[in-house]
Write a protein that holds these residues in place. Sequence first.
Motif, PDB file in Angstrom:
ATOM      1  N   ASP A 107       0.960  -0.886  -0.055  1.00  0.00           N
ATOM      2  CA  ASP A 107       0.110   0.058  -0.308  1.00  0.00           C
ATOM      3  C   ASP A 107       0.889   1.754   0.000  1.00  0.00           C
ATOM      4  O   ASP A 107       0.793   2.508  -0.806  1.00  0.00           O
ATOM      5  CB  ASP A 107      -1.604   0.061   1.078  1.00  0.00           C
ATOM      6  CG  ASP A 107      -2.417   0.976   1.462  1.00  0.00           C
ATOM      7  OD1 ASP A 107      -2.183   1.161  -0.308  1.00  0.00           O
ATOM      8  OD2 ASP A 107      -1.905   1.460   1.931  1.00  0.00           O
ATOM      9  N   GLU A 108       1.867   0.873   0.735  1.00  0.00           N
ATOM     10  CA  GLU A 108       3.041   2.877   1.018  1.00  0.00           C
ATOM     11  C   GLU A 108       3.121   2.690  -0.346  1.00  0.00           C
ATOM     12  O   GLU A 108       3.544   4.080  -0.976  1.00  0.00           O
ATOM     13  CB  GLU A 108       3.595   1.818   1.925  1.00  0.00           C
ATOM     14  CG  GLU A 108       4.435   3.844   2.109  1.00  0.00           C
ATOM     15  CD  GLU A 108       5.370   3.519   3.248  1.00  0.00           C
ATOM     16  OE1 GLU A 108       6.586   4.693   3.167  1.00  0.00           O
ATOM     17  OE2 GLU A 108       4.997   2.448   4.356  1.00  0.00           O
TER      18      GLU A 108
ATOM     19  N   ARG B 265       0.775   4.088  -2.795  1.00  0.00           N
ATOM     20  CA  ARG B 265       0.730   5.296  -2.372  1.00  0.00           C
ATOM     21  C   ARG B 265       1.920   6.390  -3.184  1.00  0.00           C
ATOM     22  O   ARG B 265       2.053   8.144  -3.588  1.00  0.00           O
ATOM     23  CB  ARG B 265       0.310   6.203  -0.923  1.00  0.00           C
ATOM     24  CG  ARG B 265      -0.943   5.367  -0.591  1.00  0.00           C
ATOM     25  CD  ARG B 265      -0.932   6.043   0.702  1.00  0.00           C
ATOM     26  NE  ARG B 265      -0.458   5.834   1.797  1.00  0.00           N
ATOM     27  CZ  ARG B 265      -0.236   5.117   2.719  1.00  0.00           C
ATOM     28  NH1 ARG B 265      -0.860   3.808   2.898  1.00  0.00           N
ATOM     29  NH2 ARG B 265       0.482   4.836   3.473  1.00  0.00           N
TER      30      ARG B 265
ATOM     31  N   LEU C  66       1.548  13.282   0.493  1.00  0.00           N
ATOM     32  CA  LEU C  66       1.245  11.747   1.173  1.00  0.00           C
ATOM     33  C   LEU C  66       0.883  11.974   2.294  1.00  0.00           C
ATOM     34  O   LEU C  66       0.008  11.380   2.846  1.00  0.00           O
ATOM     35  CB  LEU C  66       2.744  11.297   1.404  1.00  0.00           C
ATOM     36  CG  LEU C  66       3.649  10.521   0.036  1.00  0.00           C
ATOM     37  CD1 LEU C  66       4.381  10.560   0.242  1.00  0.00           C
ATOM     38  CD2 LEU C  66       2.728   9.672  -0.797  1.00  0.00           C
TER      39      LEU C  66
ATOM     40  N   VAL D  89      -2.797  12.202   1.660  1.00  0.00           N
ATOM     41  CA  VAL D  89      -4.169  10.623   1.320  1.00  0.00           C
ATOM     42  C   VAL D  89      -3.921   9.808   2.921  1.00  0.00           C
ATOM     43  O   VAL D  89      -4.109   9.035   2.472  1.00  0.00           O
ATOM     44  CB  VAL D  89      -3.224   9.562   0.120  1.00  0.00           C
ATOM     45  CG1 VAL D  89      -3.579  11.282  -0.586  1.00  0.00           C
ATOM     46  CG2 VAL D  89      -1.985  10.005   0.125  1.00  0.00           C
ATOM     47  N   ARG D  90      -3.236   9.955   3.572  1.00  0.00           N
ATOM     48  CA  ARG D  90      -3.121   9.126   4.860  1.00  0.00           C
ATOM     49  C   ARG D  90      -4.158   9.148   5.646  1.00  0.00           C
ATOM     50  O   ARG D  90      -5.090   9.825   5.733  1.00  0.00           O
ATOM     51  CB  ARG D  90      -1.915   9.352   5.791  1.00  0.00           C
ATOM     52  CG  ARG D  90      -0.301   9.683   5.188  1.00  0.00           C
ATOM     53  CD  ARG D  90       0.363   9.662   5.802  1.00  0.00           C
ATOM     54  NE  ARG D  90       1.727   8.860   5.302  1.00  0.00           N
ATOM     55  CZ  ARG D  90       2.620   8.615   6.327  1.00  0.00           C
ATOM     56  NH1 ARG D  90       2.931  10.095   7.458  1.00  0.00           N
ATOM     57  NH2 ARG D  90       4.104   8.079   5.354  1.00  0.00           N
TER      58      ARG D  90
END
Length: 171
Positions: A108-109, A112, A167, A170-171
């Motif tokens: 996932d990271e 992103r 980033l 979107v967290r």
Amino acid sequence: MRGGRKPVEDRPTLTDLYHAHRLGLVRMAVLLVDHQDLAEDVVQEAFTQLYQRHGEQLDDLDNALGYLRTSVVNGARSMLRRRKTAREYVPPHEADAPSAEDHAVLNDEHRRVLVALQELTPRQREVLVLRYWSDLSEAQMAETLGLSRGAVKSTASRALDALEKHLEKVR
């Protein structure tokens, strides 16, 4: 050795460069153009142009790898310009949804970061890819992109700030 040039017998052939650096150049190009098949085309074209200009032995070329990197970046830029022009004349289509395999391969990271990377300007993306993926020095990046070292430093700084902001959003 005259003028700091390597003796002809110590210089790699085009085939040597291809086997040693093709994969890394394709990976770099994928990050710039977004599609593996297009990235492979860009890299193949860079090697083809190098062969047409200098032949297999590369006797009269001091920095063949630098030449290839610059050719790949320029080829990626041209590819992106052509894609943009094509999109302006063809109605946009829905992109295919990522496959289950894509989700399994990328965590996932990582996804992103790749999405955030696409939000950057093309120059910012180029600088970060060359710096962190290809592990080039500021001088090598400046030579590859045709920029001053100061422009490379400021672009990298702005790109990292923009990437971090995206980033966090979107967290």
